[in-house]
Design a protein around this motif. Sequence first.
Motif, PDB file in Angstrom:
ATOM      1  N   GLU A   3      11.236  -2.758   0.748  1.00 37.37           N
ATOM      2  CA  GLU A   3      10.942  -3.361   2.040  1.00 37.37           C
ATOM      3  C   GLU A   3      10.526  -2.286   3.018  1.00 37.37           C
ATOM      4  OE1 GLU A   3      13.275  -6.029   4.420  1.00 37.37           O
ATOM      5  OE2 GLU A   3      14.063  -6.991   2.617  1.00 37.37           O
ATOM      6  N   VAL A   4       9.575  -2.590   3.833  1.00 41.41           N
ATOM      7  CA  VAL A   4       9.162  -1.635   4.858  1.00 41.41           C
ATOM      8  C   VAL A   4       9.847  -1.997   6.170  1.00 41.41           C
ATOM      9  CG1 VAL A   4       7.234  -0.879   6.288  1.00 41.41           C
ATOM     10  CG2 VAL A   4       6.954  -1.077   3.814  1.00 41.41           C
ATOM     11  N   ARG A   5      10.640  -1.048   6.674  1.00 47.17           N
ATOM     12  CA  ARG A   5      11.240  -1.249   7.990  1.00 47.17           C
ATOM     13  C   ARG A   5      10.315  -0.595   9.006  1.00 47.17           C
ATOM     14  NH1 ARG A   5      14.981  -4.898   7.427  1.00 47.17           N
ATOM     15  NH2 ARG A   5      15.665  -4.324   9.519  1.00 47.17           N
ATOM     16  N   ILE A   6      10.291  -1.124  10.192  1.00 46.60           N
ATOM     17  CA  ILE A   6       9.495  -0.471  11.230  1.00 46.60           C
ATOM     18  C   ILE A   6      10.422   0.476  11.971  1.00 46.60           C
ATOM     19  CG2 ILE A   6       8.114  -0.820  13.302  1.00 46.60           C
ATOM     20  CD1 ILE A   6       7.408  -3.605  12.229  1.00 46.60           C
ATOM     21  N   THR A   7      10.194   1.763  11.770  1.00 41.84           N
ATOM     22  CA  THR A   7      11.087   2.720  12.421  1.00 41.84           C
ATOM     23  C   THR A   7      10.646   2.938  13.865  1.00 41.84           C
ATOM     24  OG1 THR A   7       9.753   4.535  11.630  1.00 41.84           O
ATOM     25  CG2 THR A   7      11.596   3.921  10.259  1.00 41.84           C
ATOM     26  N   VAL A   8      11.619   3.192  14.688  1.00 40.77           N
ATOM     27  CA  VAL A   8      11.337   3.374  16.105  1.00 40.77           C
ATOM     28  C   VAL A   8      11.386   4.867  16.401  1.00 40.77           C
ATOM     29  CG1 VAL A   8      12.074   2.846  18.449  1.00 40.77           C
ATOM     30  CG2 VAL A   8      12.358   1.142  16.641  1.00 40.77           C
ATOM     31  N   GLU A   9      10.328   5.370  16.969  1.00 43.99           N
ATOM     32  CA  GLU A   9      10.294   6.784  17.327  1.00 43.99           C
ATOM     33  C   GLU A   9      10.379   6.926  18.831  1.00 43.99           C
ATOM     34  OE1 GLU A   9       6.710   8.128  15.614  1.00 43.99           O
ATOM     35  OE2 GLU A   9       7.503   8.151  13.570  1.00 43.99           O
ATOM     36  N   SER A  10      10.783   8.096  19.242  1.00 46.94           N
ATOM     37  CA  SER A  10      10.853   8.301  20.678  1.00 46.94           C
ATOM     38  C   SER A  10       9.438   8.240  21.250  1.00 46.94           C
ATOM     39  CB  SER A  10      11.496   9.653  20.988  1.00 46.94           C
ATOM     40  OG  SER A  10      10.721  10.666  20.418  1.00 46.94           O
ATOM     41  N   ALA A  11       9.345   7.670  22.439  1.00 44.99           N
ATOM     42  CA  ALA A  11       8.035   7.382  22.997  1.00 44.99           C
ATOM     43  C   ALA A  11       7.398   8.627  23.567  1.00 44.99           C
ATOM     44  CB  ALA A  11       8.156   6.307  24.083  1.00 44.99           C
ATOM     45  N   GLY A  12       6.715   9.340  22.697  1.00 44.37           N
ATOM     46  CA  GLY A  12       6.066  10.566  23.169  1.00 44.37           C
ATOM     47  C   GLY A  12       4.616  10.341  23.510  1.00 44.37           C
ATOM     48  N   HIS A  14       0.814  -1.213   0.000  1.00 40.34           N
ATOM     49  CA  HIS A  14       0.000   0.000   0.000  1.00 40.34           C
ATOM     50  C   HIS A  14       0.855   1.274   0.000  1.00 40.34           C
ATOM     51  CE1 HIS A  14      -3.058  -2.950   1.031  1.00 40.34           C
ATOM     52  NE2 HIS A  14      -3.973  -2.046   0.655  1.00 40.34           N
ATOM     53  N   GLY A  15       2.126   1.118  -0.346  1.00 40.76           N
ATOM     54  CA  GLY A  15       3.006   2.280  -0.516  1.00 40.76           C
ATOM     55  C   GLY A  15       3.174   3.107   0.751  1.00 40.76           C
ATOM     56  N   GLY A  16       3.168   2.441   1.903  1.00 43.19           N
ATOM     57  CA  GLY A  16       3.221   3.204   3.149  1.00 43.19           C
ATOM     58  C   GLY A  16       4.442   2.906   3.995  1.00 43.19           C
ATOM     59  N   ARG A  17       4.350   3.252   5.240  1.00 45.74           N
ATOM     60  CA  ARG A  17       5.441   2.955   6.164  1.00 45.74           C
ATOM     61  C   ARG A  17       4.883   2.780   7.574  1.00 45.74           C
ATOM     62  NH1 ARG A  17       6.350   8.690   5.214  1.00 45.74           N
ATOM     63  NH2 ARG A  17       6.193   9.811   7.201  1.00 45.74           N
ATOM     64  N   MET A  18       5.665   2.249   8.463  1.00 44.94           N
ATOM     65  CA  MET A  18       5.237   1.955   9.831  1.00 44.94           C
ATOM     66  C   MET A  18       6.255   2.505  10.806  1.00 44.94           C
ATOM     67  SD  MET A  18       4.218  -2.062   9.750  1.00 44.94           S
ATOM     68  CE  MET A  18       3.604  -2.198  11.413  1.00 44.94           C
ATOM     69  N   SER A  19       5.749   2.925  11.958  1.00 50.93           N
ATOM     70  CA  SER A  19       6.690   3.294  13.008  1.00 50.93           C
ATOM     71  C   SER A  19       6.092   2.898  14.348  1.00 50.93           C
ATOM     72  CB  SER A  19       6.973   4.791  12.972  1.00 50.93           C
ATOM     73  OG  SER A  19       5.788   5.501  13.243  1.00 50.93           O
ATOM     74  N   VAL A  20       6.948   2.730  15.330  1.00 51.02           N
ATOM     75  CA  VAL A  20       6.485   2.352  16.646  1.00 51.02           C
ATOM     76  C   VAL A  20       7.126   3.268  17.673  1.00 51.02           C
ATOM     77  CG1 VAL A  20       8.270   0.576  16.882  1.00 51.02           C
ATOM     78  CG2 VAL A  20       6.232   0.458  18.313  1.00 51.02           C
ATOM     79  N   ALA A  21       6.311   3.665  18.640  1.00 56.70           N
ATOM     80  CA  ALA A  21       6.847   4.431  19.763  1.00 56.70           C
ATOM     81  C   ALA A  21       6.387   3.713  21.023  1.00 56.70           C
ATOM     82  CB  ALA A  21       6.315   5.853  19.727  1.00 56.70           C
ATOM     83  N   SER A  22       7.323   3.371  21.865  1.00 56.75           N
ATOM     84  CA  SER A  22       6.928   2.596  23.036  1.00 56.75           C
ATOM     85  C   SER A  22       7.890   2.843  24.181  1.00 56.75           C
ATOM     86  CB  SER A  22       6.938   1.093  22.693  1.00 56.75           C
ATOM     87  OG  SER A  22       6.472   0.353  23.812  1.00 56.75           O
ATOM     88  N   ALA A  23       7.368   2.757  25.374  1.00 57.22           N
ATOM     89  CA  ALA A  23       8.224   2.835  26.553  1.00 57.22           C
ATOM     90  C   ALA A  23       7.667   1.861  27.579  1.00 57.22           C
ATOM     91  CB  ALA A  23       8.218   4.248  27.109  1.00 57.22           C
ATOM     92  N   PRO A  24       8.533   1.065  28.172  1.00 53.01           N
ATOM     93  CA  PRO A  24       8.074   0.085  29.137  1.00 53.01           C
ATOM     94  C   PRO A  24       7.226   0.753  30.223  1.00 53.01           C
ATOM     95  CG  PRO A  24      10.368  -0.293  28.617  1.00 53.01           C
ATOM     96  CD  PRO A  24       9.969   0.982  27.959  1.00 53.01           C
TER      97      PRO A  24
END
Lengths: 787, 138
Positions: free
Chosen positions: A777-786, A744-754
């Motif tokens: 390839e779609v990589r799952i980028t990690v964003e700061s957990a805001g 679907h021509g998109g991207r993914m990111s995750v923001a998480s903090a324990p």
Amino acid sequence: MRSAAKKLRQPPSRNADARSLQVGHARFQRLMESNMVGVAVVDAVGGVSEANDYYLNLIGYTRAEFDAGKVCWTDVTPPEHLPADEMALAELRREGVCTPYEKEYLRRDGTLVPVLIYDAMLDGPREQILAFVLDISDRKRAEEALRQSEERFRHIFRDGPLGMAVFDARNRFVEVNRAFCKMLGMSDRELMSRTVADVTHPDDREADLPFVRRLLAGELSSYSIEKRFVRKDGEARWARITTSFLRAPASGRACGLKMVEDVTQRKQAEERLRRSESQLAEAQHLAHMGSWHWDLAADAITWSDEQYRLYGLNPGTVSPNFQLFLGLVHPDDRGRVKALIEQSHRDGGPLDYEFRIARGDGQVRVLYSRGHAVVDAAGRVVAMHGTSHDITERVQAEEAMRISERRYRSVVAAATDLVWVADGQGKMTLDVPGWREITGQTEAESLGWGWVDAVHPDDRDHLVKVWSSSLATQNPHEQEFRLRARDGSYRHVICRAVPVFNQGGAVIEWVGTITDVTDRKRAEAAERERNDLRNAVRALDRVLGVVGHELRTPLAATRAMTELLLMQDAAQGDEAARLLRSAHDEIVKMGAMVNDLLEVARLNSGTAKWNWTNVPVARACREAIESVRPLVDAAQVELSVRADPQDLCITGDAEAVRRLVLNLLTNAHKNTRAGSIRVAAVRHRERDTDYVRIEIADTGNGISPEVTAKLGEAFVLNSGIVGDDYVKGSGLGLAICRGIVAAHGGRMSVASAPGRGTTVTVLLRADLAAPASDGREVRITVESAGI
Amino acid sequence: MKSILIVDDTRSFLDAIALSLRHKGFVVVRAENGAEAVAAADRTRPDLVLLDLAMPVMDGLTCLRTLRGRPGGKDLPVLLLSALTDRERRDEAERLGIQGVLVKSQFSLDDVYRNVVRLVGLPTEAAAAAPLPLPAAG
């Protein structure tokens, strides 16, 4: 004497007088005979009645001539002395005696003899005079000599070139001569009012003291020193001053005489010489250059101080001669040096040679010596002189340069790299045979900028750009390009260039290397392929291991439960039903797992089938929520969906979008025992492209950074990670999500903090006409957990 | 009475094994991860541990290492029941001391029983006659 003469004139008493007369006569006779003084009895007009030998000798007459009556004192008296005699006669007649006076006698031989006369009148009927005559020739000569001496001194004092000054005990000038006045630029009057100290340079006023003490102690009669005096105009001049003390004849007081010679010019000359010698010595020292002079007849060599140092000796510690010199020469050079010098002796030719010396401190130094012969009128060589220069450092530097040059040539010859040289403007200046060998260019073709023709057309612009930039910045560069070989194929080469600076910091040329890396690149590519293959095999092993584990676990449970059911007495009624349910659940799980595996395989291989239509995003999200709702404890976890606008749509695969949201919700559910899981879908525009952004946010446990870094890698999460880091799940769910998002021509990111929850954000293109098939390839980028 | 501690995070599997061994007359204690197993072992002093490897909270190897470090833990018989078959973990377990390995889905309940008997002997008659308690509802 006067009283004695009076006695002579007194008439004696009879008896006593007779005896007294006898005694007086006897004494007179002895006086006459003693001939210590001339004695004569004369009259006023020249007659001489008695005379002793002294008298006769004095006037140059013999006794026989006297006896013959030939002596007349007026005859032997020069006319100019007769008045004196007259005056004496008058005094005699008046006083009986006369004051002694001087006159001269003209001797028979015509010479004049100075005499001192003392006369006394004798008693008697006739006028008789007793005359005492003393020869005063010696005294007169002495007086004359003194007079002449004084005259000379006067002359010297007055007119001599030497400055002279007489000074008294208080150092005041008493008498000065013209020369002295001239030296000081003062008149004698001006000097008379000054003391010696007044005209002496302040720094030199004490200079006389030690000598004066010795003079006064009688140790010296005079002394000479050099000191400065100060002229009236203030100029200080150097003088050599000889001082002696004497007593003034008249007063008897002590006085001094100074004889002064202006030596300023000599002093200045000496100073100039001294300075010049010092400068020469300094220059020699700085230049490591010494000078030498060799007197052949005496075999004596004179060295300058620096010459000594060149030989490692302290100046003046030896008296050099030829043998000593030869002894200093390095044994290997001694024969040659001796022959060269002897040759120069014979033909008077110049000397010009290098030789080594072995110094006492163990150092071997190299000297360069030049010299020439000095010949006498007959053309014989009588001396040689010249200079020596320590050229050790230069010789060493030259040797180092030669070694460096040889080393460079060897390296160039031995290197597989091509070595090139370009001028400061970047033009090739040196023929490189290796270049011609590879490219087939001629020397003429390769020089200047011609070499660029051999570069691959696609690489030329970049290469020239980098090269020009390097020329401008003077920075080294390294770049890779393709080079056309003579067979038309291309070789990969790396070219390195470094600037060569002159001492002024300007680039005088560039040198560089060209390394053929074609084979290395091929080997690297092959190695990369091998590595990829190895990694693929390892990944397969890992997948198989995990799949084994993931399938064995439910299989083992199912097998155990079914076996239990088969043991009819072990499980009955409700228990049997429960076992059957559990077995069924495990089988369903296995089925889902197999589906996921096949799904991932399809997505990865690009063989996935898509049903591309209009997708109402809100509905897909709601369906996903409803699928997960049965799993969630509704009392603990709130599930919600929000779409803005409600009819938000994209083009895509509706089932895939539902699956995407479901997988993310399933993960959220696993991490969230209480709180909320919210799905929100909104429009999003970025770089002129329309997207839909879907956020799945939970308030659960959160995910550790170590785990988020591995999200979406199938089987990576639990492939061997057990214990505290064990994470439930195969990773297949997120792997499927990645495949869907890619399509679907998109991207993914995750923001998480324990402890604070996780938000997964998905962007999907809103208007993609067909599934993206660029293999991206779609990589799952990690964003700061805001969150 | 012989007591068996069974450790596995797959509850259906845990239920089936526990049920079958109880039926044979053993006392069974259950744990769903390594940490629970260590606590249960301290409490109940089992004669044998059936241990899974891949578990949350505390994995099987860590659990085994912990048990071996406890008083009397050195001689406690342990039988691995695992789906993991990689050499590395197997070697590590053997170094820590295990009495056998059964690979999941490769063994029958009978295999489990025979291995248990091999290691701890038969359960007592009394135990065998005891009524079979129901497992907790899953």
